[in-house]
Design a protein around this motif. Structure first.
Motif, PDB file in Angstrom:
ATOM      1  N   VAL A   1      39.340  37.979  47.577  1.00  0.00           N
ATOM      2  CA  VAL A   1      38.274  38.836  47.068  1.00  0.00           C
ATOM      3  C   VAL A   1      36.980  38.495  47.793  1.00  0.00           C
ATOM      4  O   VAL A   1      36.535  37.346  47.787  1.00  0.00           O
ATOM      5  CB  VAL A   1      38.083  38.643  45.549  1.00  0.00           C
ATOM      6  CG1 VAL A   1      36.941  39.521  45.037  1.00  0.00           C
ATOM      7  CG2 VAL A   1      39.370  38.965  44.807  1.00  0.00           C
TER       8      VAL A   1
ATOM      9  N   TRP B   1      31.851  36.224  37.300  1.00  0.00           N
ATOM     10  CA  TRP B   1      32.405  37.246  38.178  1.00  0.00           C
ATOM     11  C   TRP B   1      32.178  38.617  37.552  1.00  0.00           C
ATOM     12  O   TRP B   1      32.071  38.769  36.335  1.00  0.00           O
ATOM     13  CB  TRP B   1      33.903  37.036  38.361  1.00  0.00           C
ATOM     14  CG  TRP B   1      34.274  35.932  39.317  1.00  0.00           C
ATOM     15  CD1 TRP B   1      33.862  34.628  39.276  1.00  0.00           C
ATOM     16  CD2 TRP B   1      35.163  36.040  40.434  1.00  0.00           C
ATOM     17  NE1 TRP B   1      34.420  33.913  40.292  1.00  0.00           N
ATOM     18  CE2 TRP B   1      35.232  34.750  41.026  1.00  0.00           C
ATOM     19  CE3 TRP B   1      35.901  37.075  40.985  1.00  0.00           C
ATOM     20  CZ2 TRP B   1      36.009  34.486  42.147  1.00  0.00           C
ATOM     21  CZ3 TRP B   1      36.690  36.810  42.101  1.00  0.00           C
ATOM     22  CH2 TRP B   1      36.729  35.538  42.679  1.00  0.00           C
TER      23      TRP B   1
ATOM     24  N   PRO C   1      33.161  37.885  48.736  1.00  0.00           N
ATOM     25  CA  PRO C   1      32.038  37.416  47.904  1.00  0.00           C
ATOM     26  C   PRO C   1      31.201  38.558  47.344  1.00  0.00           C
ATOM     27  O   PRO C   1      30.703  38.466  46.216  1.00  0.00           O
ATOM     28  CB  PRO C   1      31.236  36.533  48.865  1.00  0.00           C
ATOM     29  CG  PRO C   1      32.261  36.026  49.831  1.00  0.00           C
ATOM     30  CD  PRO C   1      33.230  37.164  50.027  1.00  0.00           C
TER      31      PRO C   1
ATOM     32  N   MET D   1      33.902  29.705  41.887  1.00  0.00           N
ATOM     33  CA  MET D   1      35.280  29.983  42.251  1.00  0.00           C
ATOM     34  C   MET D   1      36.199  29.511  41.120  1.00  0.00           C
ATOM     35  O   MET D   1      35.969  28.466  40.522  1.00  0.00           O
ATOM     36  CB  MET D   1      35.652  29.285  43.556  1.00  0.00           C
ATOM     37  CG  MET D   1      37.059  29.597  44.022  1.00  0.00           C
ATOM     38  SD  MET D   1      37.404  31.377  44.163  1.00  0.00           S
ATOM     39  CE  MET D   1      36.499  31.768  45.657  1.00  0.00           C
TER      40      MET D   1
ATOM     41  N   LYS E   1      32.217  41.280  46.269  1.00  0.00           N
ATOM     42  CA  LYS E   1      32.926  41.915  45.166  1.00  0.00           C
ATOM     43  C   LYS E   1      33.118  40.974  43.976  1.00  0.00           C
ATOM     44  O   LYS E   1      33.594  41.385  42.928  1.00  0.00           O
ATOM     45  CB  LYS E   1      34.312  42.388  45.632  1.00  0.00           C
ATOM     46  CG  LYS E   1      34.270  43.433  46.733  1.00  0.00           C
ATOM     47  CD  LYS E   1      33.638  44.727  46.247  1.00  0.00           C
ATOM     48  CE  LYS E   1      33.684  45.808  47.331  1.00  0.00           C
ATOM     49  NZ  LYS E   1      33.053  47.064  46.868  1.00  0.00           N
ATOM     50  N   ARG E   2      32.787  39.720  44.171  1.00  0.00           N
ATOM     51  CA  ARG E   2      33.021  38.743  43.108  1.00  0.00           C
ATOM     52  C   ARG E   2      31.962  38.812  42.013  1.00  0.00           C
ATOM     53  O   ARG E   2      32.292  38.878  40.836  1.00  0.00           O
ATOM     54  CB  ARG E   2      33.047  37.325  43.688  1.00  0.00           C
ATOM     55  CG  ARG E   2      34.213  37.066  44.626  1.00  0.00           C
ATOM     56  CD  ARG E   2      34.100  35.681  45.245  1.00  0.00           C
ATOM     57  NE  ARG E   2      35.120  35.464  46.279  1.00  0.00           N
ATOM     58  CZ  ARG E   2      35.153  34.418  47.078  1.00  0.00           C
ATOM     59  NH1 ARG E   2      34.212  33.480  46.976  1.00  0.00           N
ATOM     60  NH2 ARG E   2      36.107  34.291  47.990  1.00  0.00           N
TER      61      ARG E   2
ATOM     62  N   MET F   1      42.686  35.116  44.730  1.00  0.00           N
ATOM     63  CA  MET F   1      41.281  34.941  44.396  1.00  0.00           C
ATOM     64  C   MET F   1      40.439  34.742  45.653  1.00  0.00           C
ATOM     65  O   MET F   1      39.316  35.234  45.743  1.00  0.00           O
ATOM     66  CB  MET F   1      41.108  33.748  43.456  1.00  0.00           C
ATOM     67  CG  MET F   1      41.850  33.875  42.134  1.00  0.00           C
ATOM     68  SD  MET F   1      41.349  35.331  41.186  1.00  0.00           S
ATOM     69  CE  MET F   1      39.678  34.907  40.767  1.00  0.00           C
ATOM     70  N   ARG F   2      40.971  34.032  46.634  1.00  0.00           N
ATOM     71  CA  ARG F   2      40.208  33.802  47.868  1.00  0.00           C
ATOM     72  C   ARG F   2      40.041  35.088  48.670  1.00  0.00           C
ATOM     73  O   ARG F   2      39.081  35.235  49.423  1.00  0.00           O
ATOM     74  CB  ARG F   2      40.924  32.755  48.731  1.00  0.00           C
ATOM     75  CG  ARG F   2      40.966  31.366  48.125  1.00  0.00           C
ATOM     76  CD  ARG F   2      41.170  30.285  49.183  1.00  0.00           C
ATOM     77  NE  ARG F   2      42.353  30.517  49.987  1.00  0.00           N
ATOM     78  CZ  ARG F   2      43.553  30.031  49.735  1.00  0.00           C
ATOM     79  NH1 ARG F   2      43.741  29.297  48.645  1.00  0.00           N
ATOM     80  NH2 ARG F   2      44.571  30.264  50.535  1.00  0.00           N
TER      81      ARG F   2
ATOM     82  N   CYS G   1      28.449  33.153  41.778  1.00  0.00           N
ATOM     83  CA  CYS G   1      29.548  32.948  40.842  1.00  0.00           C
ATOM     84  C   CYS G   1      30.369  31.737  41.264  1.00  0.00           C
ATOM     85  O   CYS G   1      30.341  31.326  42.416  1.00  0.00           O
ATOM     86  CB  CYS G   1      30.438  34.191  40.761  1.00  0.00           C
ATOM     87  SG  CYS G   1      31.167  34.676  42.338  1.00  0.00           S
TER      88      CYS G   1
ATOM     89  N   LEU H   1      36.681  36.027  33.738  1.00  0.00           N
ATOM     90  CA  LEU H   1      35.774  36.461  34.805  1.00  0.00           C
ATOM     91  C   LEU H   1      34.314  36.286  34.372  1.00  0.00           C
ATOM     92  O   LEU H   1      33.481  35.810  35.154  1.00  0.00           O
ATOM     93  CB  LEU H   1      36.051  37.920  35.162  1.00  0.00           C
ATOM     94  CG  LEU H   1      37.402  38.197  35.848  1.00  0.00           C
ATOM     95  CD1 LEU H   1      37.617  39.701  35.989  1.00  0.00           C
ATOM     96  CD2 LEU H   1      37.481  37.523  37.217  1.00  0.00           C
TER      97      LEU H   1
ATOM     98  N   ASN I   1      39.189  42.491  40.465  1.00  0.00           N
ATOM     99  CA  ASN I   1      39.088  41.075  40.139  1.00  0.00           C
ATOM    100  C   ASN I   1      40.084  40.663  39.055  1.00  0.00           C
ATOM    101  O   ASN I   1      40.651  39.571  39.109  1.00  0.00           O
ATOM    102  CB  ASN I   1      37.663  40.744  39.698  1.00  0.00           C
ATOM    103  CG  ASN I   1      36.665  40.861  40.842  1.00  0.00           C
ATOM    104  OD1 ASN I   1      37.042  40.889  42.005  1.00  0.00           O
ATOM    105  ND2 ASN I   1      35.387  40.939  40.507  1.00  0.00           N
TER     106      ASN I   1
END
Length: 272
Positions: free
Chosen positions: A201, A240, A203, A214, A205-206, A198-199, A212, A235, A246
């Motif tokens: 990805v 997200w 920002p 975390m 693309k989030r 998750m980290r 959004c 998501l 994602n």
């Protein structure tokens, strides 16, 4: 006004009356009990009843229940006496077992549908389970503990068989405490950090420019296992963007978390 007779799905005789209205013709269905419904409403009710019908192979005693939701069936098997490799149906009167579908069944069905489309273009494509059997088993055990603790009923868990009103049983309060301790221990194994997938990805693309939140590992575990949310729904819950990238990152994080709950290290087969 015109009138016709028809027979419903249950064999009852229905009377249909077509009434002319300002917006067109409206078909009213009158059942044998005198209940009148519009044809559209009758069709909607019929679909709900059909969706709640129990599979015939599970036996006629299983009631139809629209609120039950989607189900899957399985055939219990046992080894044929005197053999080492032959199995026979072990269900009572050769009947199948019915299980309520959960989010993991739904995600597997979606993965199979997606694989079928890929397989049509690439015959060598190999299906990969979204979650392996151990991960799904742990998720369901965790959800069962939570449900039992919330309802005060642990009969559906491994603790239920140990409760007894006789002298040989264990006090229900002690078992409830043990279940609570196991539940909390599983959550400690998950941790409250954010998994690397998750980290990684970016920002940008989030959330496609949105602010959004975390998603921590425990957030993902609780949302999927306890609330029954799919990857896309999780998501959206945290604002997200729903995308294959994602979803794959969230699925990898959840797989790793479920492995830790089982006492294993990070998953080596998680989707990248």
């Amino acid at each position: 006004m015109s009138k016709t007779m028809n027979r419903g799905q249950g064999g009852e005789m229905l009377m249909e009356r077509t009434l002319k209205t300002q917006t067109g013709n409206a078909v009213i269905v009158v059942g044998s009990d005198g209940t009148a419904r519009l044809r559209a409403e009758t069709d909607r009710v019929a679909k709900i009843k059909a969706a709640g019908a129990a599979p015939a192979q599970c036996g006629p005693e299983v009631p139809n229940a629209p609120a039950r939701g989607a189900v899957r069936i399985s055939n219990p098997r046992e080894l044929v006496p005197g053999t080492t490799d032959k199995y026979q149906h072990a269900g009572w009167q050769k009947r199948s077992v019915m299980h309520r579908c959960d989010v993991f069944d739904t995600m597997r069905a979606q993965a199979l549908n997606a694989h079928a489309k890929v397989k049509a273009k690439n015959k060598e494509a190999v299906f990969e389970e979204p979650f392996n059997a151990g991960q799904v088993s742990m998720a369901r055990h965790y959800a069962g503990l939570h449900e039992g603790l919330q309802s005060g009923d642990l009969r559906g868990t491994s603790y239920g068989e140990r409760v007894s009103g006789g002298g040989g049983g264990v006090d229900a309060v002690v078992l409830r405490l043990a279940a609570r301790q196991e539940f909390e221990a599983l959550e400690r194994k998950v941790g409250r950090g954010v998994a690397m997938p998750m980290r990684k990805v970016r920002p940008s693309k989030r959330g496609a420019g949105r602010v959004c939140k975390m998603i921590s590992d425990l957030d993902a575990v609780r949302a999927v296992c306890l609330l029954g949310l799919s990857m896309s729904e999780v998501l959206r819950k945290y604002d997200w963007t729903v995308s294959s990238r994602n979803s794959a990152a969230l699925r990898a994080a959840l797989r790793d978390a479920l492995d830790r709950m089982q006492g294993y290290g990070a998953s080596t087969t998680a989707s990248k």
